[in-house]
Design a protein around this motif. Structure first.
Motif, PDB file in Angstrom:
ATOM      1  N   PHE A 150     120.078 -10.734  84.857  1.00  0.00           N
ATOM      2  CA  PHE A 150     120.288 -11.367  86.157  1.00  0.00           C
ATOM      3  C   PHE A 150     121.526 -12.256  86.126  1.00  0.00           C
ATOM      4  N   MET A 151     122.281 -12.203  87.191  1.00  0.00           N
ATOM      5  CA  MET A 151     123.504 -12.999  87.303  1.00  0.00           C
ATOM      6  C   MET A 151     123.681 -13.434  88.750  1.00  0.00           C
ATOM      7  N   PRO A 152     124.525 -14.429  89.003  1.00  0.00           N
ATOM      8  CA  PRO A 152     124.808 -14.780  90.397  1.00  0.00           C
ATOM      9  C   PRO A 152     125.430 -13.585  91.110  1.00  0.00           C
ATOM     10  N   ALA A 153     125.214 -13.492  92.399  1.00  0.00           N
ATOM     11  CA  ALA A 153     125.825 -12.407  93.170  1.00  0.00           C
ATOM     12  C   ALA A 153     127.341 -12.467  93.007  1.00  0.00           C
ATOM     13  N   HIS A 154     127.899 -11.454  92.353  1.00  0.00           N
ATOM     14  CA  HIS A 154     129.317 -11.489  91.993  1.00  0.00           C
ATOM     15  C   HIS A 154     130.252 -11.662  93.188  1.00  0.00           C
ATOM     16  N   PRO A 155     130.007 -11.019  94.331  1.00  0.00           N
ATOM     17  CA  PRO A 155     130.926 -11.207  95.473  1.00  0.00           C
ATOM     18  C   PRO A 155     130.871 -12.611  96.074  1.00  0.00           C
ATOM     19  N   SER A 156     129.910 -13.423  95.643  1.00  0.00           N
ATOM     20  CA  SER A 156     129.829 -14.800  96.138  1.00  0.00           C
ATOM     21  C   SER A 156     130.395 -15.800  95.141  1.00  0.00           C
ATOM     22  N   PHE A 157     130.923 -15.327  94.031  1.00  0.00           N
ATOM     23  CA  PHE A 157     131.318 -16.202  92.928  1.00  0.00           C
ATOM     24  C   PHE A 157     132.767 -16.647  93.069  1.00  0.00           C
ATOM     25  N   TYR A 158     132.978 -17.951  93.166  1.00  0.00           N
ATOM     26  CA  TYR A 158     134.321 -18.532  93.227  1.00  0.00           C
ATOM     27  C   TYR A 158     134.461 -19.565  92.123  1.00  0.00           C
ATOM     28  N   ILE A 159     135.625 -19.585  91.483  1.00  0.00           N
ATOM     29  CA  ILE A 159     135.823 -20.439  90.318  1.00  0.00           C
ATOM     30  C   ILE A 159     137.196 -21.092  90.367  1.00  0.00           C
ATOM     31  N   ARG A 160     137.286 -22.284  89.820  1.00  0.00           N
ATOM     32  CA  ARG A 160     138.587 -22.954  89.749  1.00  0.00           C
ATOM     33  C   ARG A 160     139.529 -22.130  88.880  1.00  0.00           C
TER      34      ARG A 160
END
Length: 253
Positions: A150-160
């Motif tokens: 399980f991982m966070p929904a990849h299309p919702s992932f934003y990172i510095r």
């Protein structure tokens, strides 16, 4: 100082859906967006769509069209091109669910201790875009769940962008699991600090590379097991297979 957001879309012969993805970026109410499109040398008119949309961004859009070594290589190109403070991926067959997604997401980065942000997504079928066929919530995600696939929904992932070292980018030697492998490194090795937002970020069309058929599901399980083992994290096929069980029976994670 306002946070600049770089959104990366990679595309190859995605002319049927590309306009919807680009238009959803144009509709975002948040102003400080840099939009990067990485085309793999499409032959279906995708480049013509990109050229037609570019002037609408008023200089905020950059794009390239050239052969690549696959989707993850193209994503890496886009991330390297990005000049924003925060970077994320919008797939060429997806689109933002609402016009204020980026604006709401950016507020979480006002906390300088936050390295990354993630939320929810939902799936539709082309013939019924108004009907949700599956909702993927990242609400319950904890880094320990990565061992079970399980991982966070990849299309919702934003990172510095400042957090991403060159070694943090997508591994191009993975068939369809490089996004998961990246999450393993970021959450379990780098131990980034991330925040969940209860926002439906993206609308996705069913039939992505990781869910096309049984063969792709098995490939994904193998990739996920390999990702953990290569990063020194214990798991096995049975543990990772729990993810498929949850998807088949429609449970929300």
């Amino acid at each position: 100082m306002q946070t600049k957001v770089s959104i990366v879309t990679v595309t190859y012969n995605s002319g049927r859906t590309l306009s919807a993805a680009i238009d959803s970026v144009l509709r975002q109410t948040y102003a400080d967006i840099e939009y990067i499109v990485v085309d793999g040398g499409s032959k279906d008119g995708s480049v013509d769509i990109i050229k037609a949309k570019e002037p609408l961004f008023g200089g905020r859009m950059r794009w390239i069209s050239e052969p690549d070594k696959g989707i993850y290589d193209a994503m890496n190109k886009g991330i390297r091109m990005a000049t924003g403070d925060v970077v994320g991926i919008l797939n060429s067959d997806d689109y933002f669910t609402a016009d204020d997604v980026i604006g709401r997401m950016v507020t979480a980065f006002d906390d300088m201790n936050v390295d990354a942000v993630y939320g929810d997504i939902h799936f539709i079928r082309d013939e019924r875009p108004d009907k949700c066929v599956r909702y993927y919530s990242s609400r319950r995600f904890r880094p320990c769940w990565l061992r079970f696939g399980f991982m966070p929904a990849h299309p919702s992932f934003y990172i510095r962008k400042s957090v991403l070292a060159d070694t943090d980018l997508y591994r191009t030697d993975y068939a369809i699991g490089a996004d998961y492998e990246m999450m393993v490194r970021l959450f379990l090795i780098r131990r980034i600090k991330a925040r969940y937002l209860p926002i439906d970020f993206v609308t996705m069309r069913v039939g992505g590379a990781s869910t096309k058929n049984i063969r792709s599901r098995l490939t994904l399980i193998r990739d996920d097991v390999r990702a953990c083992r290569e990063n020194g994290i214990y798991t096995n096929e049975l543990m990772i297979g729990m993810k498929v069980f949850y998807k088949i029976f429609g449970f929300r994670f």
